[in-house]
Design an enzyme around this catalytic site. Structure first.
Site, PDB file in Angstrom:
ATOM      1  N   GLY A 196       4.526   7.810 -10.766  1.00 20.44           N
ATOM      2  CA  GLY A 196       3.717   8.457  -9.787  1.00 20.44           C
ATOM      3  C   GLY A 196       2.486   7.752  -9.359  1.00 20.44           C
ATOM      4  O   GLY A 196       2.097   6.507  -9.937  1.00 20.44           O
ATOM      5  N   ASP A 242      17.443   0.158 -14.228  1.00 22.56           N
ATOM      6  CA  ASP A 242      15.842   0.258 -14.323  1.00 22.56           C
ATOM      7  C   ASP A 242      15.446   0.159 -15.665  1.00 22.56           C
ATOM      8  O   ASP A 242      14.417  -0.671 -16.076  1.00 22.56           O
ATOM      9  CB  ASP A 242      15.492   1.509 -13.285  1.00 22.56           C
ATOM     10  CG  ASP A 242      13.926   1.532 -13.780  1.00 22.56           C
ATOM     11  OD1 ASP A 242      13.066   0.970 -12.672  1.00 22.56           O
ATOM     12  OD2 ASP A 242      13.547   2.617 -14.531  1.00 22.56           O
ATOM     13  N   LYS A 278      13.050  -2.529 -18.155  1.00 22.30           N
ATOM     14  CA  LYS A 278      11.756  -2.198 -18.945  1.00 22.30           C
ATOM     15  C   LYS A 278      11.931  -2.458 -20.430  1.00 22.30           C
ATOM     16  O   LYS A 278      11.137  -3.177 -21.031  1.00 22.30           O
ATOM     17  CB  LYS A 278      11.676  -0.623 -18.693  1.00 22.30           C
ATOM     18  CG  LYS A 278      10.995  -0.484 -17.254  1.00 22.30           C
ATOM     19  CD  LYS A 278      11.066   0.946 -17.139  1.00 22.30           C
ATOM     20  CE  LYS A 278      10.686   1.355 -15.618  1.00 22.30           C
ATOM     21  NZ  LYS A 278      10.891   2.937 -15.489  1.00 22.30           N
ATOM     22  N   LEU A 307       0.930  -1.075   0.110  1.00 24.68           N
ATOM     23  CA  LEU A 307      -0.066  -0.073  -0.048  1.00 24.68           C
ATOM     24  C   LEU A 307       0.888   1.501   0.233  1.00 24.68           C
ATOM     25  O   LEU A 307       0.512   2.130   0.587  1.00 24.68           O
ATOM     26  CB  LEU A 307      -1.090  -0.147   1.242  1.00 24.68           C
ATOM     27  CG  LEU A 307      -2.111   0.846   1.071  1.00 24.68           C
ATOM     28  CD1 LEU A 307      -3.118   0.351  -0.088  1.00 24.68           C
ATOM     29  CD2 LEU A 307      -2.897   1.098   2.361  1.00 24.68           C
ATOM     30  N   THR A 325       3.071   3.905  -2.829  1.00 25.03           N
ATOM     31  CA  THR A 325       2.735   5.047  -3.763  1.00 25.03           C
ATOM     32  C   THR A 325       1.707   4.176  -4.462  1.00 25.03           C
ATOM     33  O   THR A 325       0.685   4.778  -4.938  1.00 25.03           O
ATOM     34  CB  THR A 325       3.874   5.552  -4.428  1.00 25.03           C
ATOM     35  OG1 THR A 325       4.702   6.167  -3.484  1.00 25.03           O
ATOM     36  CG2 THR A 325       3.546   6.754  -5.314  1.00 25.03           C
ATOM     37  N   VAL A 326       2.179   3.400  -5.266  1.00 22.98           N
ATOM     38  CA  VAL A 326       1.235   2.867  -6.480  1.00 22.98           C
ATOM     39  C   VAL A 326       0.034   2.001  -5.676  1.00 22.98           C
ATOM     40  O   VAL A 326      -0.937   2.027  -6.260  1.00 22.98           O
ATOM     41  CB  VAL A 326       2.202   1.708  -7.403  1.00 22.98           C
ATOM     42  CG1 VAL A 326       1.000   1.235  -8.215  1.00 22.98           C
ATOM     43  CG2 VAL A 326       2.918   2.554  -8.015  1.00 22.98           C
ATOM     44  N   GLY A 327       0.257   1.262  -4.730  1.00 22.10           N
ATOM     45  CA  GLY A 327      -0.804   0.595  -3.884  1.00 22.10           C
ATOM     46  C   GLY A 327      -1.902   1.710  -3.505  1.00 22.10           C
ATOM     47  O   GLY A 327      -3.141   1.285  -3.710  1.00 22.10           O
ATOM     48  N   GLY A 328      -1.525   2.494  -2.832  1.00 20.31           N
ATOM     49  CA  GLY A 328      -2.262   3.635  -2.441  1.00 20.31           C
ATOM     50  C   GLY A 328      -3.313   3.968  -3.683  1.00 20.31           C
ATOM     51  O   GLY A 328      -4.303   4.434  -3.481  1.00 20.31           O
TER      52      GLY A 328
END
EC number: 1.1.1.3
Length: 434
Positions: A300, A199, A203, A11, A13-16
């Site tokens: 984000g 990173d 990708k 939970l 940044t992305v989970g929230g």
């Protein structure tokens, strides 16, 4: 139809953001998916003040979610390699579909995970693993399915792009901008994954597999960072009509696939050269469509959540579909993946920017030209910055035509051996991207 039950693991940044989008847009999402999508359980060690989870059950054990018989889809947002792999494989073993934003997990363990998912007849969706909110995986895998993909190139790490943008626009040093990027939360305390290209290589590995129908092969990706770039290089590139971007490039050739991440000079009039700040962009060239560009927020809270929720909608739509008729994980049917090899960097072809610190005396340029000519390397442009002479040295900047990298390596070794050349020759690859 009964709602799809989702369990979110992580939970942060992305989970929230994912929880918030599912709650805020619940009615619209249900209209698109044909049924509701509800968060039935969350696994998190800490609360996220940016989302109100209400009475949603919360556990601190991620495997509670993977083992919960009510959960249809496990959303893996904890990051990392080891624990995330265990979670995803456990969820798959339990017959649950998986959605993940974990590019490292997919790039390194994706072949194993997809094989297990096929065995169990479940879906592993990973749109959010590349370029945040840009639906680039869906674009390549589905929107461009009628094309033979020739190449793709992308700015797929916002931290590196922010640093290079600040260096170009404000004349700042790499170290200075990196410190600010850390203060703003763009870069970690240990920024290695971002600034050294790891990173982006994760990708790029994923994009190349989908584009060319080959297994994931992260260990064969060439990776070079931006930490050695100077403001002078950024300015010289500008004077030559280029911008420096930290680019991931994958190209299919007759002899193999180029898979490389490195600083790259791009003509300043190309759209991708004008992608600045923390934004991401990916160019894809297909034989039928030509070149296309996909641009947007690469990270984000809600941009990435947008991609996670889109995957949830796709899975919800496919729940009643015969597993053999679903969109393949890597775009091509598993038994149709190609053994086309990944080329070593020395066999890749590019044009090159070279910066040479040479003694200010007659005949130096002739020596440089001879060394390049003997190796079949043609010079496109050359610039000698005599006004910047310091301690008897002047920078000589040149751009070559396209050539196999091994020839450039040989030429650089010969140049650095010259008595009139001081220090290492700086080399940056050049791509026209047309």
């Amino acid at each position: 139809m009964k709602p799809v039950k989702v369990g979110i693991c992580g939970l942060g940044t992305v989970g929230g953001g994912t929880f918030n989008v599912l709650e805020r847009n619940a009615a619209e999402i249900a209209r698109r998916a044909g049924r509701g999508i509800e968060v039935a359980q969350i696994a998190a060690r800490h609360a996220n003040p940016k989302c109100n989870t209400g009475d949603t059950p919360i556990t601190d054990d991620i495997f509670d979610v993977a083992n919960n018989p009510e959960i249809d889809i496990v959303v893996e947002l904890i990051g990392g390699y080891t624990l995330a792999r265990e979670l995803v494989l456990k969820a798959i073993d339990n017959g649950k579909h998986v959605v993940t934003a974990n590019k490292a997990l997919i790039a390194v363990h994706g072949n194993e995970i997809f094989a297990k998912a096929r065995e169990k007849g479940v879906i592993v969706a990973f749109e959010a693993s590349v370029a945040g909110g840009i639906p680039i995986i869906k674009a390549i895998r589905e929107g461009l399915a009628g094309n033979q993909i020739n190449w793709l190139a992308g700015i797929i790490n916002g931290t590196g792009n922010f640093i290079l943008t600040e260096m170009r626009e404000k004349g700042r040093t790499f170290e200075d901008v990196l410190k600010e990027a850390q203060e703003l939360g763009y870069a970690e305390t240990d920024p290695t994954f971002d600034v050294e290209g790891i990173d982006a290589a994760h990708k790029l590995t994923i994009l190349a597999s989908i584009a060319f129908g080959v297994p994931l092969q992260f260990d064969k990706a060439y990776t070079e960072g931006i930490s050695k770039l100077t403001t002078a290089d950024v300015n010289y590139a500008e004077a030559l009509g280029y911008r420096i971007k930290h680019l991931g490039v994958a190209r299919s050739t007759a002899s193999g696939i180029e898979l490389r991440v490195h600083p790259t000079l791009i003509p300043a009039d190309r759209l991708i050269a004008n992608v600045n700040g923390v934004m991401n962009a990916v160019m894809v060239n297909g034989d039928a469509v030509g070149s296309t560009l996909y641009y947007g927020a690469g990270a984000g809270m809600e941009p990435t959540a947008s991609a996670v929720v889109a995957d949830l909608v796709d899975v919800a739509r496919a729940l009643t579909t015969d597993p053999n008729n679903r969109v393949p994980h890597l775009a091509f049917q598993p038994d149709s993946l190609s053994a086309h090899p990944i080329l070593p960097i020395g066999a890749c072809e590019s044009a090159y920017y070279l910066r040479i610190q040479a003694k200010d005396r007659p005949g130096v340029l002739a020596q440089v030209a001879t060394i390049l000519s003997e190796r079949g390397i043609n010079i496109e442009s050359i610039m000698q910055k005599e006004a910047e002479e310091q301690d008897g040295l002047v920078p000589v900047i040149l751009v070559t035509h396209r050539v196999v990298e091994q020839r450039i390596d040989d030429a650089i070794a010969a140049l650095e051996a010259l008595a009139d050349v001081v220090g290492n020759v700086v080399r940056i690859r050049v791509e026209q991207l047309i």
